[in-house]
Scaffold this active site. Structure first.
Site, PDB file in Angstrom:
ATOM      1  N   ARG B  18     -12.184 -52.889  32.329  1.00  0.00           N
ATOM      2  CA  ARG B  18     -10.841 -53.238  31.861  1.00  0.00           C
ATOM      3  C   ARG B  18     -10.196 -52.049  31.165  1.00  0.00           C
ATOM      4  O   ARG B  18     -10.859 -51.147  30.669  1.00  0.00           O
ATOM      5  CB  ARG B  18     -10.954 -54.412  30.895  1.00  0.00           C
ATOM      6  CG  ARG B  18     -11.547 -55.646  31.551  1.00  0.00           C
ATOM      7  CD  ARG B  18     -10.534 -56.744  31.652  1.00  0.00           C
ATOM      8  NE  ARG B  18     -10.195 -57.239  30.334  1.00  0.00           N
ATOM      9  CZ  ARG B  18     -10.759 -58.295  29.774  1.00  0.00           C
ATOM     10  NH1 ARG B  18     -11.699 -58.943  30.389  1.00  0.00           N
ATOM     11  NH2 ARG B  18     -10.388 -58.697  28.582  1.00  0.00           N
ATOM     12  N   CYS B  19      -8.848 -52.091  31.098  1.00  0.00           N
ATOM     13  CA  CYS B  19      -8.123 -51.009  30.461  1.00  0.00           C
ATOM     14  C   CYS B  19      -8.552 -50.900  29.000  1.00  0.00           C
ATOM     15  O   CYS B  19      -8.810 -51.911  28.393  1.00  0.00           O
ATOM     16  CB  CYS B  19      -6.610 -51.252  30.530  1.00  0.00           C
ATOM     17  SG  CYS B  19      -5.967 -52.406  29.304  1.00  0.00           S
ATOM     18  N   PRO B  20      -8.667 -49.721  28.407  1.00  0.00           N
ATOM     19  CA  PRO B  20      -8.361 -48.411  29.007  1.00  0.00           C
ATOM     20  C   PRO B  20      -9.580 -47.684  29.568  1.00  0.00           C
ATOM     21  O   PRO B  20      -9.532 -46.472  29.770  1.00  0.00           O
ATOM     22  CB  PRO B  20      -7.828 -47.654  27.793  1.00  0.00           C
ATOM     23  CG  PRO B  20      -8.666 -48.169  26.658  1.00  0.00           C
ATOM     24  CD  PRO B  20      -9.013 -49.601  26.990  1.00  0.00           C
ATOM     25  N   LEU B  21     -10.678 -48.423  29.863  1.00  0.00           N
ATOM     26  CA  LEU B  21     -11.900 -47.727  30.286  1.00  0.00           C
ATOM     27  C   LEU B  21     -11.757 -46.891  31.559  1.00  0.00           C
ATOM     28  O   LEU B  21     -12.265 -45.768  31.600  1.00  0.00           O
ATOM     29  CB  LEU B  21     -13.059 -48.725  30.421  1.00  0.00           C
ATOM     30  CG  LEU B  21     -13.601 -49.208  29.062  1.00  0.00           C
ATOM     31  CD1 LEU B  21     -14.705 -50.252  29.279  1.00  0.00           C
ATOM     32  CD2 LEU B  21     -14.162 -48.040  28.258  1.00  0.00           C
ATOM     33  N   ASP B  45      -8.857 -52.912  37.690  1.00  0.00           N
ATOM     34  CA  ASP B  45      -8.028 -53.479  36.617  1.00  0.00           C
ATOM     35  C   ASP B  45      -6.548 -53.316  36.984  1.00  0.00           C
ATOM     36  O   ASP B  45      -6.134 -52.238  37.399  1.00  0.00           O
ATOM     37  CB  ASP B  45      -8.316 -52.764  35.292  1.00  0.00           C
ATOM     38  CG  ASP B  45      -7.590 -53.441  34.137  1.00  0.00           C
ATOM     39  OD1 ASP B  45      -8.196 -54.322  33.513  1.00  0.00           O
ATOM     40  OD2 ASP B  45      -6.421 -53.097  33.886  1.00  0.00           O
TER      41      ASP B  45
END
Lengths: 374, 121
Positions: B18-21, B45
């Site tokens: 998921r953001c910001p990964l 994502d």
């Protein structure tokens, strides 16, 4: 809500409790109060009382505005256009109608530039298509503050006899009242009034028909009787807010200016929206390598309530459609909407504390994600 | 399509993250990469679709290509299943091809913050 509006609401619950349609004394009193509230708001919006209807909320008024324009033009066509950054009440309704008719061309979403301003030549092209029955353009965006060029949008719509539907929910009471529209919708909360009261403005020149059975309520534009006390409180809030608007806007402008500058120094940040042609009280920025959810929680822990347009903070896990349409960073998003000065007397002090604490909060979240030195 | 000096692209598989990964993984891969390096990022994502192009703009790297890969097995996906899906069972994802440009210093004032201001003045 403004304190004076709250006091009015409480008093009006006693004075205006009766059904304004009834002919007994209390009913007539309620009717008189409702008319009085309508006059204040119509006067403030520069329109006639008969052109103003109270609906249960701003989004409800907006949707009613759209449906009435669409139905009123049903013999000419069914195509609608809207900017890609409109309120979801517009976008979801437009997409619904296109999907229901199994014709995706019936709803066109007009792109915006990097600051969120509508592409006028694309809008012009879109309203040129025969069978277009309305164009929806907001006065300004509630998330990013960018104002839309309503005067020019209205001119190009008028040249093609396409009515312009203006969502004024973000600007009423905070910014100049729009003058260029064929139907306008607002929400009493934006000027410090109570929740539960939307305003729909349909000027007499506009062809608008409510779909469904004929109603006697609110000039035939809804079938929900408005609550008189809410209308009175909204009118009182309008009086107060309008009297202070210039000073309040100047103060908000100065504070958001400070916040924009402070956010810009954080490093790896997109300060979003038009820096100049914008609402005075709204500010959004997105931080690289920060997740919005953690930052909102970290700031909440420090005593600040901020919004976010990041995907991880929404129930759908989709990022804000406004940020996405602009092509700006959607993660690590922080959205600040300043309350009216009369509601938050310690605003300047609170903002100073926020500016002091923000870098620490951001660093904490970035460190947690192992992104301190990227 | 890629320059000849770049025979083996770095692949960053951020599907299911998921953001910001996804952006953090990409930045991590790009950190020490020489100019001209090609990085292929896969991300499912929905925010990555906007954030990876925005990252490229902010860091002045080149986004050479974006492709949407439709979901593999339509019957097995439900809207809420993101994040936990098993290998090879992704509900559709995006493939980004990023070309690393010359690295700039990272310390403070990356310029991205002042960019919107300077654009409209």
């Amino acid at each position: 809500m403004l304190p004076a509006a709250r006091a009015t609401l409480m008093a009006a619950l006693d004075a205006g409790w009766a059904d304004p349609r009834r002919l007994y004394a209390e009913g007539r009193a309620a009717r008189a109060l409702l008319d009085q509230a309508r006059e204040v708001i119509a006067d403030g919006l520069g329109v006639r009382p008969a052109e103003v209807s109270f609906l249960p909320s701003g989004p409800a008024a907006l949707r009613a505005g759209l449906e009435g324009l669409r139905y009123g033009a049903r013999r000419r066509g069914a195509r609608m256009v809207a900017t890609a950054v409109e309120h979801s009440a517009i976008l979801t309704t437009g997409r619904y109608h296109a999907a229901a008719a199994q014709d995706p061309t019936l709803f066109a979403e007009i792109p915006v530039d990097r600051v969120g301003r509508v592409d006028l030549s694309a809008l012009e092209e879109a309203v040129d298509v025969p069978g277009t029955v309305l164009a929806a353009v907001q006065c300004a965006n509630a998330e990013i503050g960018t104002r839309q060029p309503l005067e020019r949008a209205h001119a190009l719509c008028q040249a093609r006899e396409v009515p312009l539907l203006v969502d004024a929910m973000a600007c009423l009471g905070r910014d100049a009242t729009p003058e260029h529209f064929d139907v306008m919708a607002g929400d009493a909360r934006s000027w410090g009034g109570p929740g539960g009261l939307g305003v729909l403005v349909v000027p007499e020149r506009t062809r608008w028909r409510r779909p469904g059975p004929v109603s006697e309520v609110e000039h035939g534009r809804t079938d929900v009787e408005p609550m008189v006390a809410l209308a009175l409180a909204a009118a009182e809030a309008w009086r107060q807010t309008e009297a202070n608007r210039v000073d309040d806007s100047a103060l908000s402008w100065a504070i958001t200016g400070r916040l924009r500058a402070a956010a810009g120094t954080l490093g790896d940040v997109d300060v979003v929206g038009d820096p100049d042609d914008r609402l005075p009280h709204v500010l959004t920025f997105s931080l690289l390598y920060v997740d919005g959810e953690s930052l909102v929680i970290e700031l909440d822990r420090r005593g600040f309530a901020v919004g976010s347009g990041s995907a991880c903070t929404s129930s759908t896990l989709e990022p804000s459609h406004v940020l996405a349409a602009m092509g700006v960073l959607t993660h690590g998003n922080v959205r600040l909407t300043l309350p009216l000065g009369m509601i938050a007397p310690t605003l300047e002090h609170d903002v100073s504390r926020f500016i002091a604490e923000l870098p620490g909060a951001v660093a904490a979240v970035r460190a947690h994600l192992g992104a301190s030195d990227l | 399509m890629n320059p000849a000096s770049d025979p083996s692209p770095i692949e960053v598989d951020a599907r299911g993250m998921r953001c910001p990964l996804p952006v953090i993984r990409l930045a991590d891969a790009a950190r020490d990469a020489p100019a001209g390096t090609c990085i292929v990022v896969l991300a499912s994502d929905p925010a990555a679709r906007y954030d990876i192009p925005a990252w490229c703009r902010m860091r002045e790297h080149e986004l050479a290509e974006v492709t949407q890969i439709p979901q593999k097995s339509p019957g097995t996906d439900s809207p809420g299943s993101r994040g936990g899906s098993a290998e090879g069972d992704h509900p559709g994802y995006f493939r980004f091809v990023v070309l690393v440009r010359a690295q700039r210093s990272k310390a403070g004032g990356t310029g991205s913050g002042s960019e919107p201001r300077s654009r409209t003045r």
